[in-house]
Design a protein around this motif. Structure first.
Motif, short mmCIF file in Angstrom:
data_model
loop_
_atom_site.label_atom_id
_atom_site.label_comp_id
_atom_site.label_asym_id
_atom_site.label_seq_id
_atom_site.Cartn_x
_atom_site.Cartn_y
_atom_site.Cartn_z
N UNK A 67 0.85 -1.18 0.00
CA UNK A 67 0.00 0.00 0.00
C UNK A 67 0.89 1.23 0.00
N UNK A 68 0.37 2.31 -0.58
CA UNK A 68 1.11 3.56 -0.59
C UNK A 68 1.07 4.19 0.80
N UNK A 69 1.92 5.16 1.02
CA UNK A 69 1.99 5.82 2.32
C UNK A 69 0.67 6.42 2.77
N UNK A 70 -0.13 6.91 1.83
CA UNK A 70 -1.43 7.49 2.19
C UNK A 70 -2.54 6.45 2.30
N UNK A 71 -2.23 5.19 1.99
CA UNK A 71 -3.21 4.12 2.09
C UNK A 71 -4.22 4.07 0.97
N UNK A 72 -4.09 4.97 -0.01
CA UNK A 72 -5.08 5.05 -1.09
C UNK A 72 -4.66 4.31 -2.35
N UNK A 73 -3.47 3.76 -2.36
CA UNK A 73 -3.00 2.98 -3.49
C UNK A 73 -2.61 1.59 -3.01
N UNK A 74 -3.02 0.59 -3.75
CA UNK A 74 -2.71 -0.80 -3.39
C UNK A 74 -2.19 -1.54 -4.61
N UNK A 75 -1.35 -2.52 -4.36
CA UNK A 75 -1.04 -3.54 -5.34
C UNK A 75 -1.51 -4.84 -4.71
N UNK A 76 -2.29 -5.60 -5.47
CA UNK A 76 -2.89 -6.81 -4.92
C UNK A 76 -2.89 -7.93 -5.95
N UNK A 77 -2.79 -9.14 -5.44
CA UNK A 77 -3.12 -10.30 -6.26
C UNK A 77 -4.64 -10.37 -6.22
N UNK A 86 -4.39 -12.39 -11.03
CA UNK A 86 -3.54 -11.43 -11.73
C UNK A 86 -3.07 -10.37 -10.74
N UNK A 87 -1.91 -9.81 -11.03
CA UNK A 87 -1.38 -8.72 -10.22
C UNK A 87 -2.06 -7.43 -10.67
N UNK A 88 -2.69 -6.73 -9.72
CA UNK A 88 -3.46 -5.53 -10.05
C UNK A 88 -3.03 -4.35 -9.20
N UNK A 89 -3.21 -3.16 -9.75
CA UNK A 89 -2.99 -1.92 -9.02
C UNK A 89 -4.34 -1.26 -8.81
N UNK A 90 -4.51 -0.63 -7.66
CA UNK A 90 -5.76 0.03 -7.29
C UNK A 90 -5.42 1.41 -6.75
N UNK A 91 -6.19 2.41 -7.14
CA UNK A 91 -6.03 3.77 -6.62
C UNK A 91 -7.41 4.29 -6.26
#
Length: 107
Positions: A67-77, A86-91
């Protein structure tokens, strides 16, 4: 190694991940502002149709890796019965404690 749900620092994002993983449509909808929007792989999608297809009718599940420092971005399986894993990014964009927009796509 995935990040435990209680280690996700942004409360609306944590609630979103919990609702997705539980397949709980009511909890999922309670994390969102009215009129929330989203995009998948750079294209805006119909939110309700996407959630039904990608999460609820296909057993969607997120294992958060970073997760990003602000908690608003994630990388997840991310996995579901339609596409597999699949490997995904979330914002996420959060307004007044609710998610007003999220963007996801392959990482």
């Amino acid at each position: 190694m995935s990040i435990a749900l209680d280690q996700l620092t942004d409360p609306p994002v944590r609630a979103f991940v919990a609702a997705v993983n539980a397949g709980d449509r009511d909890a999922f909808e309670s994390t969102l502002t009215p009129g929330a929007t989203m995009s998948d792989d750079g294209s805006d999608r119909d939110f309700a149709d996407w959630a039904e297809r990608e999460i609820f009718s296909s057993a969607g599940h997120m294992d958060v890796l970073t997760q990003t420092g602000d908690g608003l971005g994630l990388v997840a399986n991310y996995r579901n019965d339609t596409w597999g894993a699949m490997l995904t990014a979330w914002r996420f964009t959060v307004d007044n404690g609710k998610i007003s927009r999220f963007e996801t796509g392959q990482a």
